[in-house]
Design a protein around this motif. Structure first.
Motif, short mmCIF file in Angstrom:
data_model
loop_
_atom_site.label_atom_id
_atom_site.label_comp_id
_atom_site.label_asym_id
_atom_site.label_seq_id
_atom_site.Cartn_x
_atom_site.Cartn_y
_atom_site.Cartn_z
N ALA A 17 29.92 -55.36 58.05
CA ALA A 17 29.54 -54.81 59.36
C ALA A 17 30.76 -54.68 60.26
O ALA A 17 30.94 -53.66 60.94
CB ALA A 17 28.48 -55.69 60.01
N VAL A 18 31.62 -55.69 60.26
CA VAL A 18 32.81 -55.65 61.10
C VAL A 18 33.76 -54.55 60.62
O VAL A 18 34.30 -53.80 61.43
CB VAL A 18 33.51 -57.03 61.11
N VAL A 19 33.94 -54.44 59.31
CA VAL A 19 34.80 -53.40 58.76
C VAL A 19 34.26 -52.01 59.12
O VAL A 19 35.03 -51.11 59.46
CB VAL A 19 34.98 -53.56 57.24
N ALA A 20 32.95 -51.84 59.06
CA ALA A 20 32.35 -50.55 59.42
C ALA A 20 32.63 -50.21 60.88
O ALA A 20 32.95 -49.06 61.21
CB ALA A 20 30.84 -50.58 59.17
N LEU A 21 32.54 -51.22 61.75
CA LEU A 21 32.85 -50.98 63.17
C LEU A 21 34.32 -50.62 63.35
O LEU A 21 34.67 -49.73 64.13
CB LEU A 21 32.51 -52.21 64.00
N MET A 22 35.19 -51.31 62.63
CA MET A 22 36.62 -51.03 62.73
C MET A 22 36.95 -49.63 62.22
O MET A 22 37.73 -48.91 62.84
CB MET A 22 37.42 -52.07 61.95
N SER A 23 36.33 -49.24 61.12
CA SER A 23 36.64 -47.93 60.55
C SER A 23 36.11 -46.79 61.43
O SER A 23 36.67 -45.69 61.40
CB SER A 23 36.09 -47.81 59.14
N SER A 24 35.09 -47.06 62.21
CA SER A 24 34.58 -46.04 63.12
C SER A 24 35.23 -46.16 64.50
O SER A 24 34.86 -45.43 65.42
CB SER A 24 33.06 -46.15 63.25
N GLU A 25 36.20 -47.07 64.60
CA GLU A 25 36.95 -47.30 65.83
C GLU A 25 36.06 -47.72 67.00
O GLU A 25 36.34 -47.45 68.15
CB GLU A 25 37.81 -46.09 66.18
N ASP A 26 34.96 -48.39 66.66
CA ASP A 26 34.07 -48.97 67.67
C ASP A 26 34.64 -50.30 68.12
O ASP A 26 35.39 -50.94 67.39
CB ASP A 26 32.67 -49.23 67.09
N ASP A 27 34.26 -50.72 69.32
CA ASP A 27 34.64 -52.04 69.79
C ASP A 27 33.91 -53.10 68.97
O ASP A 27 32.76 -52.92 68.60
CB ASP A 27 34.27 -52.23 71.26
N ILE A 28 34.60 -54.20 68.72
CA ILE A 28 33.99 -55.31 67.99
C ILE A 28 33.39 -56.25 69.03
O ILE A 28 34.10 -56.83 69.84
CB ILE A 28 35.03 -56.08 67.14
N SER A 29 32.09 -56.33 69.04
CA SER A 29 31.37 -57.22 69.95
C SER A 29 30.14 -57.74 69.23
O SER A 29 29.74 -57.20 68.19
CB SER A 29 30.95 -56.46 71.22
N ALA A 30 29.54 -58.76 69.78
CA ALA A 30 28.32 -59.31 69.18
C ALA A 30 27.23 -58.24 69.14
O ALA A 30 26.54 -58.10 68.12
CB ALA A 30 27.85 -60.54 69.95
N ASP A 31 27.10 -57.47 70.21
CA ASP A 31 26.09 -56.41 70.24
C ASP A 31 26.39 -55.35 69.19
O ASP A 31 25.48 -54.86 68.50
CB ASP A 31 26.02 -55.76 71.61
N GLY A 32 27.65 -54.99 69.06
CA GLY A 32 28.04 -53.99 68.07
C GLY A 32 27.78 -54.45 66.65
O GLY A 32 27.29 -53.69 65.81
N VAL A 33 28.13 -55.70 66.37
CA VAL A 33 27.89 -56.25 65.03
C VAL A 33 26.39 -56.32 64.74
O VAL A 33 25.94 -55.95 63.66
CB VAL A 33 28.56 -57.63 64.87
N ALA A 34 25.61 -56.77 65.72
CA ALA A 34 24.16 -56.84 65.53
C ALA A 34 23.58 -55.45 65.29
O ALA A 34 22.74 -55.27 64.40
CB ALA A 34 23.50 -57.49 66.75
N ARG A 35 24.05 -54.47 66.03
CA ARG A 35 23.58 -53.09 65.87
C ARG A 35 23.93 -52.57 64.46
O ARG A 35 23.10 -51.95 63.79
CB ARG A 35 24.19 -52.21 66.95
N GLN A 36 25.15 -52.88 64.02
CA GLN A 36 25.58 -52.44 62.69
C GLN A 36 24.76 -53.12 61.59
O GLN A 36 24.37 -52.49 60.61
CB GLN A 36 27.07 -52.71 62.50
N LEU A 37 24.49 -54.40 61.75
CA LEU A 37 23.68 -55.12 60.76
C LEU A 37 22.27 -54.53 60.69
O LEU A 37 21.70 -54.38 59.61
CB LEU A 37 23.62 -56.61 61.09
N ARG A 38 21.70 -54.19 61.84
CA ARG A 38 20.37 -53.57 61.85
C ARG A 38 20.39 -52.23 61.12
O ARG A 38 19.46 -51.89 60.37
CB ARG A 38 19.86 -53.40 63.28
N ALA A 39 21.45 -51.46 61.35
CA ALA A 39 21.58 -50.16 60.67
C ALA A 39 21.71 -50.37 59.16
O ALA A 39 21.11 -49.63 58.37
CB ALA A 39 22.79 -49.40 61.22
N MET A 40 22.49 -51.37 58.76
CA MET A 40 22.64 -51.66 57.34
C MET A 40 21.31 -52.08 56.73
O MET A 40 20.98 -51.68 55.61
CB MET A 40 23.67 -52.78 57.14
N ASN A 41 20.54 -52.85 57.46
CA ASN A 41 19.25 -53.33 56.98
C ASN A 41 18.28 -52.17 56.76
O ASN A 41 17.50 -52.19 55.81
CB ASN A 41 18.66 -54.35 57.95
#
Length: 64
Positions: A17-41
């Motif tokens: 999830a963190v790598v996906a945020l980094m590759s999309s140049e999104d900010d790394i935050s708890a909300d961002g990681v949670a959002r990415q995990l939900r999308a992955m799920n």
């Protein structure tokens, strides 16, 4: 899958999830990681990975 394996897989999906945020140049935050995990799920079909994503999401939400 035992608890140790599930915890390891949760760490892996959290890293993904963190790598996906980094590759999309999104900010790394708890909300961002949670959002990415939900999308992955949403797109995950493997029940073990879904359980690991749920565990990782719970950890992120409880820590932050």
């Amino acid at each position: 899958m035992n608890n140790k394996d599930l915890t390891r897989l949760a760490d892996v999906v959290l890293g993904e999830a963190v790598v996906a945020l980094m590759s999309s140049e999104d900010d790394i935050s708890a909300d961002g990681v949670a959002r990415q995990l939900r999308a992955m799920n949403g797109g995950e079909t493997n029940p073990e990975r879904r359980a690991a994503i749920a565990l990782a999401l719970g950890e992120v939400q409880s820590e932050f």
